[in-house]
Scaffold this active site. Sequence first.
Site, short mmCIF file in Angstrom:
data_model
loop_
_atom_site.label_atom_id
_atom_site.label_comp_id
_atom_site.label_asym_id
_atom_site.label_seq_id
_atom_site.Cartn_x
_atom_site.Cartn_y
_atom_site.Cartn_z
N SER A 35 0.84 -1.18 0.00
CA SER A 35 0.00 0.00 0.00
C SER A 35 0.88 1.24 0.00
CB SER A 35 -0.95 -0.01 1.20
OG SER A 35 -1.94 0.99 1.07
N ASN A 36 0.31 2.39 0.33
CA ASN A 36 1.09 3.63 0.39
C ASN A 36 0.55 4.52 1.50
OD1 ASN A 36 -0.91 5.63 -0.71
ND2 ASN A 36 -0.86 4.17 -2.39
#
Lengths: 239, 239
Positions: A49-50
């Site tokens: 993810s980020n």
Amino acid sequence: EIVETCMQHFDATLNTSSTIAALPIWQGKTITITAGPTREGIDPVRYISNHSSGKMGFALAQVAKQLGAKVNLIAGPVNLATPANVSRVDVVSACEMHKASLDLAKSSDVFIACAAVADYRPDNVATQKIKKDNDVMQITMTKNPDIVKDVAALTANRPFVVGFAAETQDVEQYAKSKMQRKNLDMICANDVSVSGQGFNSDQNALKVYWDDGSKDLPLDNKDALAKHLLSLIHQTYNR
Amino acid sequence: EIVETCMQHFDATLNTSSTIAALPIWQGKTITITAGPTREGIDPVRYISNHSSGKMGFALAQVAKQLGAKVNLIAGPVNLATPANVSRVDVVSACEMHKASLDLAKSSDVFIACAAVADYRPDNVATQKIKKDNDVMQITMTKNPDIVKDVAALTANRPFVVGFAAETQDVEQYAKSKMQRKNLDMICANDVSVSGQGFNSDQNALKVYWDDGSKDLPLDNKDALAKHLLSLIHQTYNR
């Protein structure tokens, strides 16, 4: 000079939230906004993810509603409450966000791609948790569909398309190149390498570019920035 | 039969939270608990993580405090409030959690490794956002240090070590093998493939194993499970 004075007045007006309700500039229009990160599964336990918190996209949704628009908010996994009277669609992966975006964009006047979409996803999602038998692990990833590019490429019912570019270097150059390459109407660049703005912060600073102009929106609360940006979009959209 | 009756009474007693304060079974002892996921950076924007919410670890910390212990809670990135009077250390990566754990374990009587630690981290963390120029992206990852194994391998000031095993298949076999291989005193296995328990849920079910025994803790709120588990640890710890 007259234009400048009007702009200053307009900016000043926008800064008082009580006047917002009196200026429903987006009445009768539908705005679809993507927000937050996406998650790409590696196996049932792990994902990529980020650091996007979704705050900028949620602020845009809230303010767009206050400015009179019908608002669709397509949200990745975030810990934020849905703004009042906003229609929210929750998604996890980039592919899910892509599908929801193309579905809603066709019936929208404006599409704002504020989400930080994962560019790649693991080739194969393991159905069982991968055991750590090896000292080294390789993940091979495939490019995800490009949501904002595909919306901007719509030939029928194409909305006004606003992109975001989160960069850590050469911000202006990357942002302008992205706008042209993807045929966007406007792009908002933020330098996520500067601490105190961008991901997870309550504040942000944006450099906004369109075909024949640009505007700096200096460091401010994301709510205030959202107001400025939605008025800027309105000016460009109505030319 | 007498033992069984006592056990049933003890279990029943533990189910009423008002009696907790009257049974400070962990008074004078220090319990260190890890909780939540870890995040391993790929570049300034992207990371690898997992679906742990931290709820089980935070429930254990809260109940351990209520049972009289001095509690250290080493937390990965989660959206949870610190339980009252618990000493919290926030970490992001597995390497950070490893360092904090070994520091605190040496002055602890019990160490409960409840966090879902990333087994691998990317070899090189890019200092700038990686551009998506290629259709395919490869991430090469190295094994992280094994926190619970390293704590259990302490030769001086070794605490009683409890591990967790989140599995999606062959749960008992993997859990027992992990307990032996890492020299743990107890292991709690949960099957995260069953919906409604484990990651992100408010409920969980655990199968607990120690050298010469085991106990099923059926589906229950994580608070209630934490009470049962801390009493089970207490029984084994005091033999």
